[in-house]
Design a protein around this motif. Structure first.
Motif, PDB file in Angstrom:
ATOM      1  N   GLY A  47       0.838  -1.190   0.000  1.00  0.00           N
ATOM      2  CA  GLY A  47       0.000   0.000   0.000  1.00  0.00           C
ATOM      3  C   GLY A  47       0.876   1.245   0.000  1.00  0.00           C
ATOM      4  N   SER A  48       0.611   2.151  -0.913  1.00  0.00           N
ATOM      5  CA  SER A  48       1.478   3.326  -1.049  1.00  0.00           C
ATOM      6  C   SER A  48       1.157   4.422  -0.045  1.00  0.00           C
ATOM      7  CB  SER A  48       1.363   3.903  -2.469  1.00  0.00           C
ATOM      8  OG  SER A  48       0.055   4.428  -2.697  1.00  0.00           O
ATOM      9  N   GLN A  49      -0.082   4.495   0.431  1.00  0.00           N
ATOM     10  CA  GLN A  49      -0.493   5.634   1.239  1.00  0.00           C
ATOM     11  C   GLN A  49       0.333   5.777   2.522  1.00  0.00           C
ATOM     12  OE1 GLN A  49      -2.590   8.091   0.257  1.00  0.00           O
ATOM     13  NE2 GLN A  49      -1.733   9.063   2.078  1.00  0.00           N
ATOM     14  N   LYS A  50       0.592   4.660   3.194  1.00  0.00           N
ATOM     15  CA  LYS A  50       1.357   4.757   4.450  1.00  0.00           C
ATOM     16  C   LYS A  50       2.786   5.217   4.190  1.00  0.00           C
ATOM     17  CE  LYS A  50       2.621  -0.167   4.529  1.00  0.00           C
ATOM     18  NZ  LYS A  50       2.526  -1.437   5.304  1.00  0.00           N
ATOM     19  N   TRP A  51       3.324   4.862   3.029  1.00  0.00           N
ATOM     20  CA  TRP A  51       4.678   5.283   2.692  1.00  0.00           C
ATOM     21  C   TRP A  51       4.718   6.755   2.306  1.00  0.00           C
ATOM     22  CZ3 TRP A  51       8.759   2.559   4.030  1.00  0.00           C
ATOM     23  CH2 TRP A  51       8.591   1.193   4.244  1.00  0.00           C
ATOM     24  N   TRP A  52       3.665   7.225   1.605  1.00  0.00           N
ATOM     25  CA  TRP A  52       3.574   8.661   1.309  1.00  0.00           C
ATOM     26  C   TRP A  52       3.461   9.455   2.608  1.00  0.00           C
ATOM     27  CZ3 TRP A  52       5.376  10.335  -2.900  1.00  0.00           C
ATOM     28  CH2 TRP A  52       5.137   9.708  -4.138  1.00  0.00           C
ATOM     29  N   THR A  53       2.655   8.952   3.538  1.00  0.00           N
ATOM     30  CA  THR A  53       2.487   9.634   4.827  1.00  0.00           C
ATOM     31  C   THR A  53       3.794   9.681   5.595  1.00  0.00           C
ATOM     32  OG1 THR A  53       0.152   8.962   4.969  1.00  0.00           O
ATOM     33  CG2 THR A  53       1.242   9.604   7.015  1.00  0.00           C
ATOM     34  N   LEU A  54       4.525   8.557   5.606  1.00  0.00           N
ATOM     35  CA  LEU A  54       5.795   8.499   6.325  1.00  0.00           C
ATOM     36  C   LEU A  54       6.817   9.446   5.710  1.00  0.00           C
ATOM     37  CD1 LEU A  54       7.555   7.302   8.507  1.00  0.00           C
ATOM     38  CD2 LEU A  54       8.044   5.362   6.995  1.00  0.00           C
ATOM     39  N   SER A  55       6.888   9.468   4.381  1.00  0.00           N
ATOM     40  CA  SER A  55       7.855  10.352   3.724  1.00  0.00           C
ATOM     41  C   SER A  55       7.501  11.815   3.972  1.00  0.00           C
ATOM     42  CB  SER A  55       7.921  10.060   2.217  1.00  0.00           C
ATOM     43  OG  SER A  55       6.683  10.356   1.582  1.00  0.00           O
ATOM     44  N   THR A  56       6.203  12.150   3.956  1.00  0.00           N
ATOM     45  CA  THR A  56       5.787  13.526   4.228  1.00  0.00           C
ATOM     46  C   THR A  56       6.099  13.914   5.664  1.00  0.00           C
ATOM     47  OG1 THR A  56       3.984  13.319   2.614  1.00  0.00           O
ATOM     48  CG2 THR A  56       3.842  15.134   4.173  1.00  0.00           C
ATOM     49  N   ALA A  57       5.889  12.975   6.609  1.00  0.00           N
ATOM     50  CA  ALA A  57       6.196  13.239   8.014  1.00  0.00           C
ATOM     51  C   ALA A  57       7.692  13.471   8.206  1.00  0.00           C
ATOM     52  CB  ALA A  57       5.716  12.086   8.886  1.00  0.00           C
ATOM     53  N   LEU A  58       8.522  12.712   7.495  1.00  0.00           N
ATOM     54  CA  LEU A  58       9.972  12.905   7.587  1.00  0.00           C
ATOM     55  C   LEU A  58      10.380  14.248   7.004  1.00  0.00           C
ATOM     56  CD1 LEU A  58      11.138   9.313   6.608  1.00  0.00           C
ATOM     57  CD2 LEU A  58      11.608  10.453   8.790  1.00  0.00           C
ATOM     58  N   TRP A  59       9.739  14.627   5.904  1.00  0.00           N
ATOM     59  CA  TRP A  59      10.018  15.937   5.299  1.00  0.00           C
ATOM     60  C   TRP A  59       9.638  17.057   6.267  1.00  0.00           C
ATOM     61  CZ3 TRP A  59       6.438  18.983   1.679  1.00  0.00           C
ATOM     62  CH2 TRP A  59       7.099  20.113   1.149  1.00  0.00           C
ATOM     63  N   ALA A  60       8.456  16.932   6.880  1.00  0.00           N
ATOM     64  CA  ALA A  60       8.010  17.937   7.843  1.00  0.00           C
ATOM     65  C   ALA A  60       8.974  18.007   9.030  1.00  0.00           C
ATOM     66  CB  ALA A  60       6.598  17.613   8.325  1.00  0.00           C
ATOM     67  N   SER A  61       9.454  16.855   9.482  1.00  0.00           N
ATOM     68  CA  SER A  61      10.407  16.827  10.600  1.00  0.00           C
ATOM     69  C   SER A  61      11.704  17.529  10.224  1.00  0.00           C
ATOM     70  CB  SER A  61      10.702  15.377  11.008  1.00  0.00           C
ATOM     71  OG  SER A  61       9.525  14.718  11.417  1.00  0.00           O
ATOM     72  N   SER A  62      12.174  17.272   9.004  1.00  0.00           N
ATOM     73  CA  SER A  62      13.391  17.918   8.529  1.00  0.00           C
ATOM     74  C   SER A  62      13.224  19.434   8.484  1.00  0.00           C
ATOM     75  CB  SER A  62      13.753  17.386   7.135  1.00  0.00           C
ATOM     76  OG  SER A  62      14.766  18.167   6.539  1.00  0.00           O
ATOM     77  N   LEU A  63      12.065  19.889   7.998  1.00  0.00           N
ATOM     78  CA  LEU A  63      11.814  21.331   7.915  1.00  0.00           C
ATOM     79  C   LEU A  63      11.752  21.962   9.302  1.00  0.00           C
ATOM     80  CD1 LEU A  63       9.077  21.210   5.135  1.00  0.00           C
ATOM     81  CD2 LEU A  63      11.367  22.201   4.891  1.00  0.00           C
ATOM     82  N   LEU A  64      11.084  21.285  10.237  1.00  0.00           N
ATOM     83  CA  LEU A  64      10.994  21.803  11.601  1.00  0.00           C
ATOM     84  C   LEU A  64      12.366  21.881  12.249  1.00  0.00           C
ATOM     85  CD1 LEU A  64       9.245  22.749  13.947  1.00  0.00           C
ATOM     86  CD2 LEU A  64       8.905  20.347  14.581  1.00  0.00           C
ATOM     87  N   LEU A  65      13.178  20.841  12.049  1.00  0.00           N
ATOM     88  CA  LEU A  65      14.536  20.862  12.583  1.00  0.00           C
ATOM     89  C   LEU A  65      15.362  21.977  11.959  1.00  0.00           C
ATOM     90  CD1 LEU A  65      15.164  17.009  12.582  1.00  0.00           C
ATOM     91  CD2 LEU A  65      15.115  18.462  14.618  1.00  0.00           C
ATOM     92  N   GLY A  66      15.154  22.208  10.661  1.00  0.00           N
ATOM     93  CA  GLY A  66      15.862  23.293   9.987  1.00  0.00           C
ATOM     94  C   GLY A  66      15.467  24.659  10.532  1.00  0.00           C
ATOM     95  N   ILE A  67      14.187  24.828  10.838  1.00  0.00           N
ATOM     96  CA  ILE A  67      13.723  26.092  11.421  1.00  0.00           C
ATOM     97  C   ILE A  67      14.352  26.310  12.794  1.00  0.00           C
ATOM     98  CG2 ILE A  67      11.700  27.284  12.348  1.00  0.00           C
ATOM     99  CD1 ILE A  67      10.077  25.914  10.081  1.00  0.00           C
ATOM    100  N   LEU A  68      14.352  25.262  13.620  1.00  0.00           N
ATOM    101  CA  LEU A  68      14.956  25.365  14.948  1.00  0.00           C
ATOM    102  C   LEU A  68      16.449  25.672  14.863  1.00  0.00           C
ATOM    103  CD1 LEU A  68      13.177  22.364  16.741  1.00  0.00           C
ATOM    104  CD2 LEU A  68      12.692  24.810  17.009  1.00  0.00           C
ATOM    105  N   ARG A  69      17.119  25.055  13.903  1.00  0.00           N
ATOM    106  CA  ARG A  69      18.553  25.316  13.720  1.00  0.00           C
ATOM    107  C   ARG A  69      18.791  26.771  13.316  1.00  0.00           C
ATOM    108  NH1 ARG A  69      20.862  21.831   9.113  1.00  0.00           N
ATOM    109  NH2 ARG A  69      19.453  23.215   7.974  1.00  0.00           N
ATOM    110  N   SER A  70      17.978  27.284  12.399  1.00  0.00           N
ATOM    111  CA  SER A  70      18.135  28.674  11.972  1.00  0.00           C
ATOM    112  C   SER A  70      17.836  29.648  13.108  1.00  0.00           C
ATOM    113  CB  SER A  70      17.207  28.964  10.778  1.00  0.00           C
ATOM    114  OG  SER A  70      17.630  28.274   9.625  1.00  0.00           O
ATOM    115  N   LEU A  71      16.838  29.320  13.931  1.00  0.00           N
ATOM    116  CA  LEU A  71      16.533  30.173  15.081  1.00  0.00           C
ATOM    117  C   LEU A  71      17.704  30.205  16.060  1.00  0.00           C
ATOM    118  CD1 LEU A  71      12.792  29.229  15.759  1.00  0.00           C
ATOM    119  CD2 LEU A  71      13.668  31.413  14.898  1.00  0.00           C
ATOM    120  N   ARG A  72      18.321  29.056  16.280  1.00  0.00           N
ATOM    121  CA  ARG A  72      19.488  28.994  17.160  1.00  0.00           C
ATOM    122  C   ARG A  72      20.637  29.826  16.589  1.00  0.00           C
ATOM    123  NH1 ARG A  72      21.676  28.762  22.132  1.00  0.00           N
ATOM    124  NH2 ARG A  72      23.750  27.791  22.095  1.00  0.00           N
TER     125      ARG A  72
END
Length: 215
Positions: free
Chosen positions: A101-126
């Motif tokens: 099933g592709s949907q769970k993999w799309w969700t996981l990849s999107t969640a990882l992308w969102a996590s990367s973006l959030l970490l990038g924002i926190l790094r830039s704020l620091r």
């Protein structure tokens, strides 16, 4: 390609309005956007080794760098590294190459992308916090003007990075399963607008060639 993809979605979504399904010019623009998005997904099939090389090159970060910045950078690299194979599995499932099933993999990849973006924002704020402290130190010292200009240029670069990451993070959350924050609630034109803003910031930063004084 990214800017054109989101630009077509912005224009198509704005012209279509409440029309479902869109037809005519709006429908054509959205079709072009969908094809360019599929093209970008296919091109990312070849990004794993480039990302791996970058992650290995960074390692645990330079010793003279702030510990928190290094930790956030390592976690961001890890999220990006895991993102690619998850998206590849989702793509292969949609293409009928693998029987999962592709949907769970799309969700996981999107969640990882969102996590990367959030970490990038926190790094830039620091980094911004550290740069602000440097500017205060410059005001109380006799540092030469070029040093202050470089710090201010990097502040501008980090602010732009935060804006781009916030725009992408908004879209990433929109693409997560309904029920999580504003997932699934954005109209097409808003997704296109946020993606276009992020893409144009990326083009602007790339055009500066990493020269902090030119940002």
């Amino acid at each position: 390609v990214r800017a054109l993809c989101y630009g077509c979605q912005l224009a198509g979504g704005a012209l279509a309005g409440p029309q479902v399904p869109p037809s005519g010019l709006p429908g054509s623009l959205l079709a072009v956007s969908a094809q360019l998005s599929a093209c970008r997904t296919a091109l990312r099939l070849f990004d794993d080794f480039a990302m791996l090389g970058y992650s290995c090159g960074y390692g645990l970060g330079p010793k003279d760098e702030d510990v928190l910045v290094r930790g956030l950078s390592v976690l961001c690299n890890l999220a990006n590294q895991l993102y690619y194979p998850c998206e590849h599995v989702a793509w292969a499932a949609d293409a009928g190459i693998v029987r999962v099933g592709s949907q769970k993999w799309w969700t996981l990849s999107t969640a990882l992308w969102a996590s990367s973006l959030l970490l990038g924002i926190l790094r830039s704020l620091r980094i911004l916090f550290q740069l602000r402290r440097k500017l205060r130190q410059h005001k109380c010292s006799t540092s030469p003007p070029p040093s202050r200009r470089e710090v201010k240029a990097r502040v501008k670069a980090e602010v732009l990075s935060i804006l781009a990451d916030l725009a992408d993070l908004s879209n990433a959350i929109h693409w997560l399963p309904p029920g999580f924050l504003w997932a699934g609630r954005f109209p097409l034109w808003l997704v296109g607008l946020l993606g276009t803003v992020s893409s144009l910031i990326g083009i602007y930063q790339a055009s500066r060639g990493g020269n902090s004084e030119a940002v």
